[in-house]
Design a protein around this motif. Structure first.
Motif: not given
Length: 259
Positions: A212-217, A219
């Motif tokens: 998830a961190m590699s794709a965005g923030e 939530r």
């Protein structure tokens, strides 16, 4: 009678009752369950050579079972486990324990509710630990760790001294798991089954977090819903059922571990 209009809290209570009566417990001994746990975690990516320790309280206060130093998780069976005291003196079995088991003694002293400890260095946990960020619990499946995973942001060095035992047990506090920066993870349970399931879960959580961190923030989820999911999934019968599934899967490849 239809249940399509039944309130959620009543449906939850009914489902919990069904789980208590409809899910069977296993009949393995503690040493067999520990051996199964070693094989389950090996298959689950927790292998890191000889690193990591898996322990469970023994028959007498201040004693616990652990694996013999020099054997990998995939070589552990019920008959090659050691019974040691909290000073790591061998009471039963042949060989020596991992000297890093010392910090398990400190956790057992601090937590009367803990009957099993799993410490490993799986790939995704190890990678996440290098970033010095806590575990992000933001998916339903990993909610048993919601507000239940501590974080030790400083690495105290190899855990063979009493100092590391004090630091790690204090950082764990009353949580079931802890992410150890530059190190790995520690999972606990009131049962061997629970600790095994939590250990499998925390590695999956780290993998999800890195993806998830590699794709965005990432939530956050609403705290009240995270707590609801935590309590819903964190049932002894559910942990037992999950462990039994993992064990059946492991036994297809590791049937020798029970002897």
């Amino acid at each position: 009678m239809t249940t399509m209009q039944t309130p959620k809290d009543e449906l939850v209570r009914n489902a919990e009752k069904q789980m208590r009566t409809g899910l069977s417990d296993n009949t393995w001994t503690d040493t067999q369950k520990l051996a199964l746990t070693c094989r389950i975690l090996f298959d689950g990516g927790h292998d890191s050579g000889l690193a990591g320790q898996i322990t469970a309280r023994g028959p007498q206060p201040g004693t616990y079972y652990t694996q013999r130093l020099g054997l990998g998780f995939d070589e552990i069976s019920a008959n090659n486990l050691l019974l040691v005291d909290e000073d790591l003196n061998v009471l039963e079995g042949n060989g020596i324990p991992n000297p890093a088991n010392r910090f398990h003694s400190w956790v057992y002293r601090a937590r009367n509710d803990v009957n099993c400890i799993i410490h490993t260095h799986p790939l995704h946990i190890a990678a996440l630990s290098m970033l010095e960020v806590p575990l992000a619990v933001s998916h339903m499946d990993i909610c048993p760790l919601f507000e239940d995973c501590a974080f030790l942001e400083s690495w105290p060095g190899v855990p063979v001294g009493n100092e590391e035992g004090e630091i790690i047990s204090e950082a764990l506090g009353d949580k079931r798991a802890i992410l150890l920066a530059h190190h790995g993870q520690l999972s606990t349970g009131q049962s061997i089954e629970e600790a095994c399931v939590i250990a499998m879960l925390i590695e999956r959580a780290a993998k999800l977090q890195l993806l998830a961190m590699s794709a965005g923030e990432i939530r956050s989820i609403p705290p009240e819903l995270g707590r609801e999911a935590h309590d819903w999934i964190s049932k002894p019968k559910r942990h037992g059922a999950a462990f039994n599934y993992y064990a059946r899967r492991a036994l297809r490849q590791h049937s020798d571990c029970l002897s």
